[in-house]
Design a protein around this motif. Structure first.
Motif, PDB file in Angstrom:
ATOM      1  N   ILE A 151       0.841  -1.206   0.000  1.00 51.44           N
ATOM      2  CA  ILE A 151       0.000   0.000   0.000  1.00 51.44           C
ATOM      3  C   ILE A 151       0.878   1.258   0.000  1.00 51.44           C
ATOM      4  CG2 ILE A 151      -1.647   1.346   1.377  1.00 51.44           C
ATOM      5  CD1 ILE A 151      -2.822  -1.450   2.236  1.00 51.44           C
ATOM      6  N   VAL A 152       1.919   1.249   0.838  1.00 52.61           N
ATOM      7  CA  VAL A 152       2.819   2.407   0.955  1.00 52.61           C
ATOM      8  C   VAL A 152       3.498   2.708  -0.386  1.00 52.61           C
ATOM      9  CG1 VAL A 152       5.008   3.158   1.994  1.00 52.61           C
ATOM     10  CG2 VAL A 152       3.214   2.206   3.435  1.00 52.61           C
ATOM     11  N   VAL A 153       3.865   1.666  -1.138  1.00 50.55           N
ATOM     12  CA  VAL A 153       4.525   1.856  -2.445  1.00 50.55           C
ATOM     13  C   VAL A 153       3.502   2.204  -3.530  1.00 50.55           C
ATOM     14  CG1 VAL A 153       5.793   0.647  -4.285  1.00 50.55           C
ATOM     15  CG2 VAL A 153       6.504   0.382  -1.916  1.00 50.55           C
ATOM     16  N   SER A 154       2.330   1.576  -3.499  1.00 50.49           N
ATOM     17  CA  SER A 154       1.328   1.741  -4.558  1.00 50.49           C
ATOM     18  C   SER A 154       0.696   3.129  -4.584  1.00 50.49           C
ATOM     19  CB  SER A 154       0.213   0.700  -4.413  1.00 50.49           C
ATOM     20  OG  SER A 154       0.727  -0.592  -4.490  1.00 50.49           O
ATOM     21  N   ILE A 155       0.395   3.679  -3.421  1.00 51.44           N
ATOM     22  CA  ILE A 155      -0.325   4.970  -3.360  1.00 51.44           C
ATOM     23  C   ILE A 155       0.444   6.098  -4.056  1.00 51.44           C
ATOM     24  CG2 ILE A 155      -1.133   6.791  -1.781  1.00 51.44           C
ATOM     25  CD1 ILE A 155      -2.220   4.526   0.014  1.00 51.44           C
ATOM     26  N   PRO A 156       1.756   6.304  -3.772  1.00 49.21           N
ATOM     27  CA  PRO A 156       2.470   7.393  -4.479  1.00 49.21           C
ATOM     28  C   PRO A 156       2.544   7.177  -5.995  1.00 49.21           C
ATOM     29  CG  PRO A 156       3.793   6.543  -2.658  1.00 49.21           C
ATOM     30  CD  PRO A 156       2.609   5.667  -2.777  1.00 49.21           C
ATOM     31  N   ILE A 157       2.720   5.911  -6.419  1.00 54.51           N
ATOM     32  CA  ILE A 157       2.798   5.625  -7.864  1.00 54.51           C
ATOM     33  C   ILE A 157       1.444   5.910  -8.517  1.00 54.51           C
ATOM     34  CG2 ILE A 157       3.084   3.777  -9.583  1.00 54.51           C
ATOM     35  CD1 ILE A 157       5.251   2.613  -7.706  1.00 54.51           C
ATOM     36  N   PHE A 158       0.365   5.474  -7.871  1.00 48.78           N
ATOM     37  CA  PHE A 158      -0.987   5.722  -8.372  1.00 48.78           C
ATOM     38  C   PHE A 158      -1.271   7.220  -8.438  1.00 48.78           C
ATOM     39  CE2 PHE A 158      -5.601   6.126  -7.805  1.00 48.78           C
ATOM     40  CZ  PHE A 158      -6.062   5.300  -8.822  1.00 48.78           C
ATOM     41  N   THR A 159      -0.894   7.949  -7.381  1.00 44.62           N
ATOM     42  CA  THR A 159      -1.108   9.406  -7.319  1.00 44.62           C
ATOM     43  C   THR A 159      -0.301  10.109  -8.407  1.00 44.62           C
ATOM     44  OG1 THR A 159      -1.424   9.216  -4.929  1.00 44.62           O
ATOM     45  CG2 THR A 159      -1.032  11.420  -5.798  1.00 44.62           C
ATOM     46  N   MET A 160       0.961   9.698  -8.572  1.00 45.14           N
ATOM     47  CA  MET A 160       1.805  10.283  -9.620  1.00 45.14           C
ATOM     48  C   MET A 160       1.192  10.003 -10.991  1.00 45.14           C
ATOM     49  SD  MET A 160       5.858   9.700 -10.537  1.00 45.14           S
ATOM     50  CE  MET A 160       6.167   9.047  -8.950  1.00 45.14           C
ATOM     51  N   GLY A 161       0.613   8.805 -11.158  1.00 47.57           N
ATOM     52  CA  GLY A 161      -0.041   8.452 -12.423  1.00 47.57           C
ATOM     53  C   GLY A 161      -1.192   9.378 -12.755  1.00 47.57           C
ATOM     54  N   ILE A 162      -1.995   9.728 -11.751  1.00 48.65           N
ATOM     55  CA  ILE A 162      -3.120  10.649 -11.956  1.00 48.65           C
ATOM     56  C   ILE A 162      -2.594  12.038 -12.332  1.00 48.65           C
ATOM     57  CG2 ILE A 162      -5.024  11.867 -10.807  1.00 48.65           C
ATOM     58  CD1 ILE A 162      -5.489   9.248  -9.201  1.00 48.65           C
ATOM     59  N   ILE A 163      -1.559  12.500 -11.624  1.00 50.78           N
ATOM     60  CA  ILE A 163      -0.978  13.827 -11.900  1.00 50.78           C
ATOM     61  C   ILE A 163      -0.409  13.885 -13.321  1.00 50.78           C
ATOM     62  CG2 ILE A 163       0.889  15.420 -11.261  1.00 50.78           C
ATOM     63  CD1 ILE A 163       0.427  14.411  -8.310  1.00 50.78           C
ATOM     64  N   ILE A 164       0.346  12.838 -13.706  1.00 48.12           N
ATOM     65  CA  ILE A 164       0.937  12.799 -15.054  1.00 48.12           C
ATOM     66  C   ILE A 164      -0.154  12.769 -16.120  1.00 48.12           C
ATOM     67  CG2 ILE A 164       2.281  11.359 -16.668  1.00 48.12           C
ATOM     68  CD1 ILE A 164       4.030  10.566 -14.219  1.00 48.12           C
ATOM     69  N   LEU A 165      -1.200  11.969 -15.897  1.00 49.83           N
ATOM     70  CA  LEU A 165      -2.305  11.889 -16.859  1.00 49.83           C
ATOM     71  C   LEU A 165      -3.008  13.234 -16.999  1.00 49.83           C
ATOM     72  CD1 LEU A 165      -4.063  10.169 -18.766  1.00 49.83           C
ATOM     73  CD2 LEU A 165      -5.462   9.574 -16.777  1.00 49.83           C
ATOM     74  N   LEU A 166      -3.254  13.920 -15.882  1.00 49.15           N
ATOM     75  CA  LEU A 166      -3.924  15.228 -15.928  1.00 49.15           C
ATOM     76  C   LEU A 166      -3.053  16.280 -16.618  1.00 49.15           C
ATOM     77  CD1 LEU A 166      -5.578  15.361 -12.387  1.00 49.15           C
ATOM     78  CD2 LEU A 166      -6.726  15.022 -14.580  1.00 49.15           C
ATOM     79  N   ASN A 167      -1.739  16.206 -16.409  1.00 50.03           N
ATOM     80  CA  ASN A 167      -0.828  17.187 -17.011  1.00 50.03           C
ATOM     81  C   ASN A 167      -0.589  16.944 -18.497  1.00 50.03           C
ATOM     82  OD1 ASN A 167      -0.433  18.776 -14.750  1.00 50.03           O
ATOM     83  ND2 ASN A 167       1.278  17.585 -14.009  1.00 50.03           N
ATOM     84  N   THR A 168      -0.499  15.662 -18.895  1.00 53.89           N
ATOM     85  CA  THR A 168      -0.204  15.362 -20.296  1.00 53.89           C
ATOM     86  C   THR A 168      -1.466  15.129 -21.125  1.00 53.89           C
ATOM     87  OG1 THR A 168      -0.028  12.971 -19.909  1.00 53.89           O
ATOM     88  CG2 THR A 168       1.997  14.286 -19.685  1.00 53.89           C
ATOM     89  N   GLY A 169      -2.497  14.604 -20.479  1.00 59.51           N
ATOM     90  CA  GLY A 169      -3.738  14.298 -21.196  1.00 59.51           C
ATOM     91  C   GLY A 169      -3.706  12.969 -21.924  1.00 59.51           C
TER      92      GLY A 169
END
Length: 198
Positions: A151-169
């Motif tokens: 959980i500790v490893v997955s949450i930051p990667i998942f969060t970064m994925g959302i940020i990257i998707l929102l920034n790049t589209g």
């Protein structure tokens, strides 16, 4: 589909080939295909270690989520640790060898190696931690520690994925990675199985 090869059961899910075919069709850069190839060499690293350490394999499974090498035989502690870490070692060696020859293949091996060394229950890093924890604690404690680490490893990667998707589209690779890390413990019933090498 199950076939026997040199006394070893080899199991293929048709969905694995379907996903691989789609990847080959849509992958214009060759990066995703190189990751598939690096994953194959990762598993080959496990197999080489198993053979060199004179251990036995009874089944190899190709599924959508991973390639799994199964052994129902008891493996001594140090040998099991070597087998578990041999996949990432193989990837890091290939990264060094191919860095000047094929950068994309070298980086794919680096990515697969780093990814698999993460302390997540279904990855090699998590399996190595489980082997070490199981030497001193019972399986319940080991599973609890690994679930927390996952959980500790997955949450930051998942969060970064959302940020990257929102920034790049369009770039959803990290988001898929985060989802994969959440799903694999559920898919594998959240329990580490000794003698299985992903």
């Amino acid at each position: 589909m199950v076939k026997r090869f040199l006394g070893v059961e080899v199991s293929f899910q048709y969905l694995y080939f379907a996903v691989l075919t789609v990847v080959l069709i849509i992958d214009k850069t060759g990066g995703i295909f190189c990751c598939f190839l690096a994953s194959f060499f990762h598993e080959l690293g496990h197999l080489v270690a198993i053979i060199l350490l004179r251990q036995k394999v009874h089944r190899v499974e190709f599924s959508v989520f991973d390639i799994k090498i199964c052994s129902s035989y008891k493996v001594p502690f140090f040998k099991e640790l070597i087998i578990v870490l041999s996949g990432v070692t193989f990837n890091f060696i290939l990264f060094i060898i191919f860095y000047k020859i094929s950068t994309i293949f070298a980086l794919a091996n680096l990515f697969i190696g780093i990814f698999n060394v993460l302390p997540v229950s279904t990855l090699d890093g998590g399996q190595a931690i489980n082997i070490l924890l199981s030497r001193y604690f019972n399986q319940k404690v080991s599973d609890l520690v690994l679930n927390i680490l996952t959980i500790v490893v997955s949450i930051p990667i998942f969060t970064m994925g959302i940020i990257i998707l929102l920034n790049t589209g369009y770039n959803f690779s990290f988001l898929l990675l985060g989802i994969y890390l959440f799903i694999t413990p559920i898919y594998n019933k959240g329990v580490f199985s000794r003698g299985n090498y992903d």
